[in-house]
Design a protein around this motif. Sequence first.
Motif, short mmCIF file in Angstrom:
data_model
loop_
_atom_site.label_atom_id
_atom_site.label_comp_id
_atom_site.label_asym_id
_atom_site.label_seq_id
_atom_site.Cartn_x
_atom_site.Cartn_y
_atom_site.Cartn_z
N PRO A 1 2.42 6.76 -4.50
CA PRO A 1 3.66 7.24 -4.30
C PRO A 1 3.77 7.94 -2.86
CG PRO A 1 2.37 8.74 -5.73
CD PRO A 1 1.65 7.70 -5.70
N LYS A 2 4.85 7.64 -2.27
CA LYS A 2 5.04 8.35 -0.99
C LYS A 2 4.93 9.67 -1.10
CE LYS A 2 8.55 8.50 2.66
NZ LYS A 2 7.29 8.33 3.72
N GLY A 3 4.23 10.22 0.02
CA GLY A 3 4.08 11.57 -0.04
C GLY A 3 5.07 12.50 0.66
N ALA B 1 -0.65 12.86 -3.07
CA ALA B 1 0.61 13.35 -2.30
C ALA B 1 1.09 14.77 -2.85
CB ALA B 1 1.80 12.39 -2.77
N SER C 1 1.80 14.49 8.10
CA SER C 1 2.57 13.30 7.42
C SER C 1 1.25 12.52 6.67
CB SER C 1 3.41 12.56 8.04
OG SER C 1 3.05 11.97 9.26
N THR D 1 -6.20 -1.03 4.80
CA THR D 1 -5.21 -1.36 3.75
C THR D 1 -6.04 -1.71 2.39
OG1 THR D 1 -3.67 -2.22 5.42
CG2 THR D 1 -3.45 -3.11 2.98
N TYR E 1 -4.88 8.28 1.32
CA TYR E 1 -3.51 8.33 2.12
C TYR E 1 -4.08 8.44 3.68
CZ TYR E 1 -0.61 9.10 -1.70
OH TYR E 1 0.20 9.19 -2.94
N GLY F 1 0.67 8.53 4.61
CA GLY F 1 1.15 6.97 4.19
C GLY F 1 -0.03 6.32 3.34
N SER F 2 0.53 5.76 2.44
CA SER F 2 -0.17 5.17 1.24
C SER F 2 -0.77 3.71 1.85
CB SER F 2 0.58 4.80 0.31
OG SER F 2 1.83 3.98 0.50
N ASN F 3 -1.82 3.38 1.20
CA ASN F 3 -2.58 1.99 1.57
C ASN F 3 -2.50 1.13 0.24
OD1 ASN F 3 -3.84 2.32 4.28
ND2 ASN F 3 -4.54 4.20 3.24
N ASP G 1 6.34 15.22 3.53
CA ASP G 1 5.65 15.66 4.74
C ASP G 1 5.48 17.19 4.81
OD1 ASP G 1 5.72 13.20 6.08
OD2 ASP G 1 7.85 13.50 7.04
#
Length: 282
Positions: A108-110, A184, A99, A63, A68, A101-103, A112
């Motif tokens: 921004p959420k990417g 993303a 897929s 984190t 990503y 995921g952001s840290n 899939d």
Amino acid sequence: GNRLAIKGSDTYAMLTGMLGGGNNLKQSAARTIFNDNYTLDYRLSEKTSLYLNGSHASTDYATGTPLYDIQDLRGTGGFSFKALPKTSFFGEVYYGLQSIGSNLPAMPKGPDLTVMGGFIGANGTFTPHLTGMLKAGYEMREFSDHSPAPGQPVVEASLTHRYREKTATSLTYSRRGVISVQSAGVALTSDTFTLGVDQRLGTTGQWSANFRASAQMDGYSSSGYYANRQDQWYRFNVGLTYQIRVWMAANLGYDYEKSSSNTPGIIDYDVNRVTLRLAVGY
């Protein structure tokens, strides 16, 4: 049983180290890596078999790392036909989901990335001194938000030549689609070539030397973020291994790595590394 076989492997790694080059990160990053691969093979006859394969690969950064996390799930179904005494031909289709995921909250959420494709190929013994696997196919890709993700040819090849009993020369090549861990909704194509030589030394079978040289080219599409970006990675390794016991080996090695990019702001770097490894198996 006589017809059913299951093969599997699982890898877990906790790593901490610098990530430069194409990752554009000037800090040490902690990451956890998982790889799981299982194949179920059913033999219909002496020459024909069907198989199912499931794989999972993921990289989870700590984190706060501005990269990503990535997870790749894939299922494959195929058939194999042993047309020659030591050579089989096969065909397969696969479907997968990549897929990210952001840290960081600001990332921004990417979307899939769905992948679907197929291969045809051959594996086994091609000549008295040459063994390996060759397969080629095509892959279609689609982001969940319909961002551009053109399809592409995909290739995997691995050949080993044994001119003498103690010397093995290998050549591998792969062309595959990869999702970016930097931005993303960005996909790229990775081409990797590797040349290796393994040489057993002496008469006891305990000493061996190895050499590896590889080149990796990552190419981005002509549209979107990082348009026309090209990254290059060059790696060189030489090592000496001593087999202490059947279940234990020590290795002394030297590694060199060089990374470069045609995009301003991407960090080029060189790494020289000397390592001492002890491997214990069961």
